[in-house]
Each structure stands twice: as C-alpha cells, then as structure tokens.
Write an enzyme that holds these catalytic residues in place. Structure first.
Site, PDB file in Angstrom:
ATOM      1  N   ARG A 122      16.085 121.343  26.044  1.00 45.36           N
ATOM      2  CA  ARG A 122      15.678 122.945  25.950  1.00 45.36           C
ATOM      3  C   ARG A 122      15.582 123.292  24.498  1.00 45.36           C
ATOM      4  O   ARG A 122      15.927 122.907  23.689  1.00 45.36           O
ATOM      5  CB  ARG A 122      16.993 123.601  26.293  1.00 45.36           C
ATOM      6  CG  ARG A 122      17.296 123.399  28.036  1.00 45.36           C
ATOM      7  CD  ARG A 122      18.355 124.197  28.386  1.00 45.36           C
ATOM      8  NE  ARG A 122      18.228 125.577  28.068  1.00 45.36           N
ATOM      9  CZ  ARG A 122      19.140 126.362  27.949  1.00 45.36           C
ATOM     10  NH1 ARG A 122      20.448 126.201  28.316  1.00 45.36           N
ATOM     11  NH2 ARG A 122      18.639 127.676  27.759  1.00 45.36           N
ATOM     12  N   ARG A 127       6.539 103.896  34.143  1.00 42.52           N
ATOM     13  CA  ARG A 127       7.666 104.243  34.842  1.00 42.52           C
ATOM     14  C   ARG A 127       7.296 105.458  35.805  1.00 42.52           C
ATOM     15  O   ARG A 127       6.348 105.983  35.824  1.00 42.52           O
ATOM     16  CB  ARG A 127       8.837 104.669  34.144  1.00 42.52           C
ATOM     17  CG  ARG A 127       9.351 103.419  33.331  1.00 42.52           C
ATOM     18  CD  ARG A 127      10.823 103.990  32.729  1.00 42.52           C
ATOM     19  NE  ARG A 127      10.764 104.750  31.734  1.00 42.52           N
ATOM     20  CZ  ARG A 127      11.500 105.548  31.341  1.00 42.52           C
ATOM     21  NH1 ARG A 127      12.340 105.961  32.121  1.00 42.52           N
ATOM     22  NH2 ARG A 127      11.393 106.543  30.314  1.00 42.52           N
ATOM     23  N   LYS A 134       4.964 110.341  22.791  1.00 46.07           N
ATOM     24  CA  LYS A 134       5.380 108.944  23.312  1.00 46.07           C
ATOM     25  C   LYS A 134       4.588 107.949  22.366  1.00 46.07           C
ATOM     26  O   LYS A 134       3.312 107.808  22.428  1.00 46.07           O
ATOM     27  CB  LYS A 134       5.202 108.878  24.796  1.00 46.07           C
ATOM     28  CG  LYS A 134       5.649 107.491  25.290  1.00 46.07           C
ATOM     29  CD  LYS A 134       6.296 107.715  26.574  1.00 46.07           C
ATOM     30  CE  LYS A 134       6.409 106.613  27.485  1.00 46.07           C
ATOM     31  NZ  LYS A 134       7.227 106.623  28.523  1.00 46.07           N
TER      32      LYS A 134
HETATM   33  C1  BTN Z   1       6.659 103.880  30.633  1.00 45.33           C
HETATM   34  O1  BTN Z   1       6.265 104.657  31.573  1.00 45.33           O
HETATM   35  O2  BTN Z   1       7.373 104.428  29.617  1.00 45.33           O
HETATM   36  C2  BTN Z   1       6.486 102.543  30.661  1.00 45.33           C
HETATM   37  C3  BTN Z   1       5.278 101.804  30.076  1.00 45.33           C
HETATM   38  C4  BTN Z   1       5.289 100.421  30.246  1.00 45.33           C
HETATM   39  C5  BTN Z   1       3.937  99.832  29.925  1.00 45.33           C
HETATM   40  C6  BTN Z   1       3.877  98.394  29.640  1.00 45.33           C
HETATM   41  S1  BTN Z   1       2.221  97.950  28.877  1.00 45.33           S
HETATM   42  C7  BTN Z   1       2.679  96.379  29.303  1.00 45.33           C
HETATM   43  C8  BTN Z   1       3.281  96.361  30.576  1.00 45.33           C
HETATM   44  N1  BTN Z   1       2.571  96.223  31.668  1.00 45.33           N
HETATM   45  C9  BTN Z   1       2.600  97.014  32.627  1.00 45.33           C
HETATM   46  O3  BTN Z   1       1.721  97.273  33.411  1.00 45.33           O
HETATM   47  N2  BTN Z   1       3.282  98.060  32.022  1.00 45.33           N
HETATM   48  C10 BTN Z   1       4.004  97.617  30.772  1.00 45.33           C
END
Ligand code: BTN
Length: 323
Positions: A321, A120, A185
């Site tokens: 926070r 994202r 994460k």
């Molecule tokens: C995030 O940033 O939280 C979302 C990450 C999503 C990663 C997945 S891996 C499979 C699919 N292909 C990608 O290029 N991105 C998603």
C-alpha cells in the site's frame, strides 16, 4: 540462413550489409530480410542502417555451454548433472519436464529464446533471443514435498546472490520470490514439483533473468520490469551471468537439500522488500491488511495485524500500500 546464424553475424554489434549476409549464406537479400523480420518479431531491435546494412544497437554474446562451464567454480562444475544450451525451446522448464525420467540431478537447460515461456499464475514470460537468460534446473529430493517448504524463497535468495556476485546491488525480494529492482521485475522464479508426497520427488526450477529490455518489451511485459543494464550501466556478459546463476543454484540447492530453508532465512531477511511495509493481501484467508514482518522458518509470510496479532500466510496475492 536461420535466425540463429543471422544473430551470430550481427552479434559483434557492427553493421553488416544485406548483400554481405546474403553472399555469405548463399541466399537472396529478400531471404535475409525475412530473417531480420523474424528476429524483430521476437523482440530483438535489429536496426536498418541504409547501405551500411543491419546492426544491433549493442554487442550480444551468444550463449555457449563451453564458455559457461569455463566460468564455473570447480566445485560447481563437478556437481553439475548436465548443461544443455538450445537456440529455441517452447520452455526450458517444459523441456526438463519431458526429460524428467532420464535427466541427472542438477541438470540445467538454457535457451536463447522460448516460444512459450511460462510465468507464475499462467502468465507468459517474454523470451526474446540474445538479451536475457532463460534457464531451468532439475533438483531431485528424497524426503517428499513436506521437506521442500521455503524452496521457492530460497531460490530467490540464490538468484540474488548470483546477481550480487556480478557486482550488481539494488535488487530485493517480494514474497514469495519475485526479484525486483527499481520498482520493476528483474527476475522471475517458477518452481514445479512432481513425485511422491513422502518419498522421492523432483523440482524443476525455472529462472528468467532480465539482462536487457527494450521499451517495446517493457510495454509488452504487462507489469513494471527492470533489467541488469539499468542497474549496472552495461549488463554483464551473458555467459558469465549464466555461470554465476548456475553456480549459485548448484551450491544453494545442495545446501537446501541438507538443511532446508533455515540457512536461507537470514539472507531472505536481508533482501525482504515487504518487511515493515503496509500490505494488502488477498487469498484463501480473504482480504486483509497488515504490516510485513518477515517470514517464518518454513518461508510463510508473517503479517502484523492492527490488533498486534501475527498472521502467517502460505499463499496470497500481496500488494504494497502506498503510505
Ligand atoms: C514468474 O512469473 O515470476 C516466473 C517466471 C519464470 C520464467 C522462467 S524463464 C525459464 C523458465 N522457463 C519457463 O517457461 N519459465 C521459466
């Protein structure tokens, strides 16, 4: 020998000598070494054990469409559009976007490794081979974007259900859909919509789930990260984990299509890591602080303000926070 064949030869986790590998593939030991370096460059910690040869620090199960299918519940298997497993793609989501016109509803694409995995907010998603899961799913909808509010939150709960179905507890959701555990994460969800505002549309849903990270990968991630190995001791079999994820998405997305976010609200509340926490938010509404108070029926974050009022937030950067 390609990187993929080398990984297959090392997958059992036992040392294999460069000479054996070279003999088997009919190439020089220097060519083997080049492929070892290629795997290392992608983040796989191939060890060199002197005369014993090369080995991985743990056994790896390569992704296999037949094994994944065999572990799907019957209902999930019968509803699956297609299931493609690739060695390498730029991004599983980009691949589904390219196939958007012809791909069947509930088609899934997985890759052992991605060269341009997308997160994202324009971030990269690190995608070393043989360690984690990178999967995208196409879901078609008839009733336009308006009926899709809460979809990305609902997908977060589906990912958590899949993880729990593997007997792994301890993960939760940071709104809107970051799957976190032990402060890092564990999985990321990227939902990309296309189509008509009030008519047929499609969601390409990408999920990256960390099964096993190395220290080097944690450093490269640019944010605290966690993996299933940390939560479970040994991570689950990758094909089983993929099957559970696919089954949860197939079932969950069909339910979402029928009933929207409402049936997921209770599950979301169970996993909500922001509820009752002091939050700082920044977004279109400027910067403000408040206390997490769950989500509404559309999936908007509810924030209790100091004056007792409730503010509904559709999009913002949220940080918790310290007390
Ligand atoms: C995030 O940033 O939280 C979302 C990450 C999503 C990663 C997945 S891996 C499979 C699919 N292909 C990608 O290029 N991105 C998603």
């Amino acid at each position: 020998m390609q990187a993929r064949q080398l990984l297959a030869a090392l997958a059992p986790g036992e040392a294999v000598s460069g000479a054996q590998l070279a003999d088997h593939a009919g190439i020089t030991r220097a060519a083997i070494w080049k492929q070892v370096e290629a795997l290392r460059a992608r983040g796989l910690p191939v060890e060199a054990r002197g005369a014993a040869g090369y080995r991985l620090p743990w056994p790896v199960q390569l992704l296999d469409a037949a094994r994944i299918r065999a572990q799907l519940p019957r209902a999930g298997a019968s509803r699956l559009g297609a299931l493609h497993v690739h060695w390498e793609l730029d991004s599983t989501s980009s691949e589904l976007q390219r196939r958007l016109d012809e791909a069947a509803d509930l088609s899934f694409v997985l890759a052992e490794t991605q060269t341009a995995g997308r997160g994202r907010r324009g971030r990269n998603w690190l995608s070393p081979p043989g360690m984690n899961l990178y999967l995208s799913c196409l879901k078609r909808f008839d009733r336009g974007f308006a009926a899709l509010s809460g979809l990305s939150l609902a997908v977060g709960t589906m990912v958590l259900r899949a993880i729990e179905s593997l007997g792994i507890e301890g993960a939760g959701l940071k709104w809107p859909n970051d799957v976190l555990a032990a402060g890092g994460k564990l999985a990321g969800v990227l939902v990309e919509l296309s189509g008509e505002y009030q008519g047929p549309c499609a969601a390409v849903i990408g999920v990256g789930l960390n099964l096993r990270l190395t220290d080097a990968l944690r450093e490269q991630a640019g944010q605290p990260a966690c993996d299933l190995a940390t939560l479970a001791g040994d991570p689950p079999d990758r094909n089983l984990a993929a099957a559970r994820l696919i089954a949860a998405l197939v079932e969950g997305l069909r339910q979402f299509e029928k009933d929207g976010f409402a049936p997921f609200a209770e599950g979301y509340a169970r996993y909500d890591l922001l509820a009752g926490r002091r939050l700082r938010l920044s977004g279109a509404q400027g910067q403000f602080e408040g206390t997490g108070a769950g989500v509404d029926a559309r999936g908007a974050l509810q924030v209790r303000l100091a004056d007792g009022g409730l503010r509904s937030v559709d999009s913002a950067d949220v940080t918790v926070r310290r007390a």
